[in-house]
Design a protein around this motif. Structure first.
Motif, PDB file in Angstrom:
ATOM      1  N   GLU A 110      -4.208   2.886   4.002  1.00 22.49           N
ATOM      2  CA  GLU A 110      -3.787   3.044   2.598  1.00 22.49           C
ATOM      3  C   GLU A 110      -2.462   3.794   2.492  1.00 22.49           C
ATOM      4  O   GLU A 110      -1.624   3.488   1.645  1.00 22.49           O
ATOM      5  CB  GLU A 110      -4.879   3.746   1.780  1.00 22.49           C
ATOM      6  CG  GLU A 110      -6.033   2.782   1.482  1.00 22.49           C
ATOM      7  CD  GLU A 110      -7.121   3.388   0.607  1.00 22.49           C
ATOM      8  OE1 GLU A 110      -7.122   4.622   0.411  1.00 22.49           O
ATOM      9  OE2 GLU A 110      -7.977   2.617   0.138  1.00 22.49           O
ATOM     10  N   ARG A 111      -2.272   4.795   3.357  1.00 21.86           N
ATOM     11  CA  ARG A 111      -1.010   5.547   3.313  1.00 21.86           C
ATOM     12  C   ARG A 111       0.183   4.630   3.534  1.00 21.86           C
ATOM     13  O   ARG A 111       1.203   4.726   2.862  1.00 21.86           O
ATOM     14  CB  ARG A 111      -1.030   6.641   4.384  1.00 21.86           C
ATOM     15  CG  ARG A 111      -0.964   8.031   3.790  1.00 21.86           C
ATOM     16  CD  ARG A 111      -0.736   9.168   4.737  1.00 21.86           C
ATOM     17  NE  ARG A 111      -1.081   8.972   6.125  1.00 21.86           N
ATOM     18  CZ  ARG A 111      -2.251   9.268   6.679  1.00 21.86           C
ATOM     19  NH1 ARG A 111      -3.232   9.733   5.948  1.00 21.86           N
ATOM     20  NH2 ARG A 111      -2.464   9.094   7.962  1.00 21.86           N
ATOM     21  N   ILE A 112       0.035   3.731   4.484  1.00 21.38           N
ATOM     22  CA  ILE A 112       1.175   2.874   4.841  1.00 21.38           C
ATOM     23  C   ILE A 112       1.396   1.776   3.800  1.00 21.38           C
ATOM     24  O   ILE A 112       2.525   1.523   3.385  1.00 21.38           O
ATOM     25  CB  ILE A 112       0.973   2.287   6.247  1.00 21.38           C
ATOM     26  CG1 ILE A 112       1.017   3.434   7.258  1.00 21.38           C
ATOM     27  CG2 ILE A 112       2.051   1.255   6.567  1.00 21.38           C
ATOM     28  CD1 ILE A 112       0.658   3.057   8.658  1.00 21.38           C
ATOM     29  N   VAL A 113       0.317   1.134   3.354  1.00 22.13           N
ATOM     30  CA  VAL A 113       0.525   0.048   2.377  1.00 22.13           C
ATOM     31  C   VAL A 113       0.967   0.600   1.036  1.00 22.13           C
ATOM     32  O   VAL A 113       1.621  -0.100   0.261  1.00 22.13           O
ATOM     33  CB  VAL A 113      -0.706  -0.879   2.223  1.00 22.13           C
ATOM     34  CG1 VAL A 113      -0.974  -1.635   3.497  1.00 22.13           C
ATOM     35  CG2 VAL A 113      -1.925  -0.128   1.779  1.00 22.13           C
ATOM     36  N   THR A 114       0.658   1.876   0.773  1.00 22.29           N
ATOM     37  CA  THR A 114       1.197   2.501  -0.442  1.00 22.29           C
ATOM     38  C   THR A 114       2.723   2.557  -0.343  1.00 22.29           C
ATOM     39  O   THR A 114       3.429   2.321  -1.321  1.00 22.29           O
ATOM     40  CB  THR A 114       0.624   3.922  -0.610  1.00 22.29           C
ATOM     41  OG1 THR A 114      -0.785   3.803  -0.764  1.00 22.29           O
ATOM     42  CG2 THR A 114       1.195   4.623  -1.833  1.00 22.29           C
ATOM     43  N   GLY A 115       3.220   2.826   0.872  1.00 28.61           N
ATOM     44  CA  GLY A 115       4.676   2.840   1.091  1.00 28.61           C
ATOM     45  C   GLY A 115       5.296   1.466   0.896  1.00 28.61           C
ATOM     46  O   GLY A 115       6.463   1.356   0.538  1.00 28.61           O
ATOM     47  N   LEU A 116       4.514   0.429   1.133  1.00 26.70           N
ATOM     48  CA  LEU A 116       5.013  -0.936   0.914  1.00 26.70           C
ATOM     49  C   LEU A 116       4.852  -1.357  -0.545  1.00 26.70           C
ATOM     50  O   LEU A 116       5.236  -2.468  -0.908  1.00 26.70           O
ATOM     51  CB  LEU A 116       4.249  -1.930   1.812  1.00 26.70           C
ATOM     52  CG  LEU A 116       4.647  -1.966   3.277  1.00 26.70           C
ATOM     53  CD1 LEU A 116       3.709  -2.884   4.064  1.00 26.70           C
ATOM     54  CD2 LEU A 116       6.087  -2.427   3.442  1.00 26.70           C
ATOM     55  N   ARG A 117       4.241  -0.463  -1.357  1.00 26.86           N
ATOM     56  CA  ARG A 117       4.019  -0.749  -2.782  1.00 26.86           C
ATOM     57  C   ARG A 117       3.116  -1.958  -2.994  1.00 26.86           C
ATOM     58  O   ARG A 117       3.281  -2.691  -3.973  1.00 26.86           O
ATOM     59  CB  ARG A 117       5.344  -0.974  -3.529  1.00 26.86           C
ATOM     60  CG  ARG A 117       6.324   0.184  -3.396  1.00 26.86           C
ATOM     61  CD  ARG A 117       6.055   1.262  -4.420  1.00 26.86           C
ATOM     62  NE  ARG A 117       7.069   2.294  -4.381  1.00 26.86           N
ATOM     63  CZ  ARG A 117       6.984   3.407  -3.635  1.00 26.86           C
ATOM     64  NH1 ARG A 117       5.941   3.619  -2.867  1.00 26.86           N
ATOM     65  NH2 ARG A 117       7.932   4.316  -3.680  1.00 26.86           N
ATOM     66  N   LEU A 118       2.188  -2.168  -2.046  1.00 24.92           N
ATOM     67  CA  LEU A 118       1.190  -3.207  -2.280  1.00 24.92           C
ATOM     68  C   LEU A 118       0.159  -2.669  -3.265  1.00 24.92           C
ATOM     69  O   LEU A 118      -0.041  -1.462  -3.363  1.00 24.92           O
ATOM     70  CB  LEU A 118       0.516  -3.617  -0.964  1.00 24.92           C
ATOM     71  CG  LEU A 118       1.433  -4.233   0.094  1.00 24.92           C
ATOM     72  CD1 LEU A 118       0.649  -4.563   1.356  1.00 24.92           C
ATOM     73  CD2 LEU A 118       2.108  -5.488  -0.437  1.00 24.92           C
TER      74      LEU A 118
END
Ligand SMILES: Cc1cc2nc3c(=O)[nH]c(=O)nc-3n(C[C@H](O)[C@H](O)[C@H](O)COP(=O)(O)O)c2cc1C
Length: 155
Positions: A110-118
């Motif tokens: 979740e931390r990483i995909v939040t950075g991708l704005r998914l």
């Protein structure tokens, strides 16, 4: 035509069985609603081009050492900067095969995909210990709901 991308890793069988159930649900929904291409790849075989071409993403990983699997982290590392800013707002969901926890895998993805704005459109599905028919059913429902949502343009 919309594209749903399912990317997963398995070190054994559990996450693969969950991925198969997600794909089964997705393909059944395609048969009903049409208009969505379903692409399924192992993390090692997927890259930035796959994510850029996808209208929605479902990720699947085991939890290893309180984190996502190394192969999922490798996939996300390879796609992050190539896709950052180019996939904003696209829907995603996550399923995790774990022994007794699963929260570390969920949090790390979740931390990483939040950075991708998914945009998360479904609660993470966590399969603990031995897979139950209920969990596999939830995975199928996720695949079907995601596909139908893409076909109808509701995300
Ligand atoms: C190296 C390793 C580390 C693991 N670490 C965890 C962990 O931190 N938390 C957990 O709940 N399960 C842990 N497990 C159990 C796996 O998540 C579980 O067996 C999972 O179902 C494996 O999925 P797979 O069959 O798709 O590889 C670990 C397993 C391995 C092999």
């Amino acid at each position: 035509m919309k594209t749903l991308l399912i990317v997963y890793h398995t070190g054994g069988v559990k996450t693969a069985q969950m991925a198969e159930a997600v794909e089964r649900g997705a393909r059944a929904a395609v048969d009903e609603s049409g208009g969505v291409k379903v692409v399924v790849k192992r993390c090692a075989d997927a890259g930035p081009g796959d994510l850029l071409a996808a209208d929605g993403l479902i990720l699947g990983t085991p939890e290893n050492f309180g984190y996502m699997s190394g192969m999922m982290k490798d996939f996300l590392e390879r796609v992050f900067y190539a896709c950052e800013g180019k996939v904003n707002g696209r829907p995603y969901a996550l399923f995790v095969g774990a022994g007794q926890d699963g929260s570390g895998a969920v949090n790390s993805v979740e931390r990483i995909v939040t950075g991708l704005r998914l945009k998360q459109i479904h609660d993470p599905i966590i399969g603990l210990k031995d897979l139950t028919p209920e969990i596999l059913e939830k995975c199928e429902e996720l695949g079907a709901a995601f596909t139908t949502g893409l076909a109808l343009g509701v995300f």
